[in-house]
Design a protein around this motif. Structure first.
Motif, short mmCIF file in Angstrom:
data_model
loop_
_atom_site.label_atom_id
_atom_site.label_comp_id
_atom_site.label_asym_id
_atom_site.label_seq_id
_atom_site.Cartn_x
_atom_site.Cartn_y
_atom_site.Cartn_z
N SER A 198 0.84 -1.19 0.00
CA SER A 198 0.00 0.00 0.00
C SER A 198 0.88 1.25 0.00
O SER A 198 1.89 1.29 0.71
CB SER A 198 -0.89 0.02 1.24
OG SER A 198 -1.75 -1.08 1.25
N PRO A 199 0.52 2.26 -0.77
CA PRO A 199 1.31 3.50 -0.79
C PRO A 199 1.35 4.15 0.60
O PRO A 199 0.41 4.00 1.39
CB PRO A 199 0.59 4.40 -1.77
CG PRO A 199 -0.55 3.64 -2.30
CD PRO A 199 -0.65 2.34 -1.59
N PHE A 200 2.44 4.85 0.88
CA PHE A 200 2.55 5.58 2.14
C PHE A 200 3.49 6.76 1.97
O PHE A 200 4.22 6.85 0.98
CB PHE A 200 3.02 4.66 3.28
CG PHE A 200 4.36 4.03 3.07
CD1 PHE A 200 5.53 4.66 3.47
CD2 PHE A 200 4.45 2.78 2.48
CE1 PHE A 200 6.77 4.06 3.28
CE2 PHE A 200 5.68 2.17 2.28
CZ PHE A 200 6.84 2.80 2.68
N ASP A 201 3.43 7.67 2.93
CA ASP A 201 4.30 8.84 2.94
C ASP A 201 5.26 8.74 4.12
O ASP A 201 4.91 8.21 5.17
CB ASP A 201 3.50 10.13 3.07
CG ASP A 201 2.64 10.41 1.85
OD1 ASP A 201 3.04 10.04 0.74
OD2 ASP A 201 1.57 11.02 2.02
N LEU A 202 6.46 9.25 3.92
CA LEU A 202 7.46 9.34 4.97
C LEU A 202 7.79 10.81 5.21
O LEU A 202 7.84 11.59 4.26
CB LEU A 202 8.74 8.61 4.56
CG LEU A 202 8.65 7.11 4.34
CD1 LEU A 202 9.94 6.60 3.70
CD2 LEU A 202 8.40 6.41 5.66
N THR A 203 8.02 11.17 6.46
CA THR A 203 8.45 12.52 6.79
C THR A 203 9.89 12.44 7.28
O THR A 203 10.19 11.69 8.22
CB THR A 203 7.56 13.13 7.90
OG1 THR A 203 6.21 13.16 7.42
CG2 THR A 203 8.00 14.53 8.25
#
Length: 109
Positions: A91-96
């Motif tokens: 599943s796509p995700f974002d990282l900070t």
């Protein structure tokens, strides 16, 4: 990634290994893969950001072996990275990105 300047995202390219013993409540700490690590009872998660946009993650599976997942990464602003899996590997995700130095990458939890 954008060009140099204050608004440019940090350069996260490279192979990184989770140094979980250095984690803080705010962030997960990663060190370069070529750095020596102390022995650990659990496998260490590994991530790689290649300059061509390829993302590789090796995460512990149920049997403690590392399971490899491949995807794509793209900088989104000054501290965000979007990770996608065009082939359906996750599943796509974002990282900070909280900080990045030559020998340390800290990602928000």
């Amino acid at each position: 990634m954008t060009g140099p300047g204050r608004d440019a995202p940090p350069d996260v390219t490279g192979s990184w290994v989770h140094a979980f013993e250095e984690d803080t409540p705010a962030g997960a700490v990663y060190r370069p893969a070529d750095r020596p690590f102390p022995p650990a009872r659990r496998p260490r998660r590994r991530i790689e950001f290649r300059p061509d946009g390829t993302y590789t993650e090796r995460r512990p599976a149920r049997d403690d072996r590392l399971n490899e997942v491949r995807g794509r990464w793209e900088a989104q602003g000054t501290d965000q990275i979007a990770v996608t899996f065009p082939d359906g590997g996750g599943s796509p995700f974002d990282l900070t990105v909280l900080s990045r130095t030559e020998d340390r990458l800290v990602l928000a939890r």
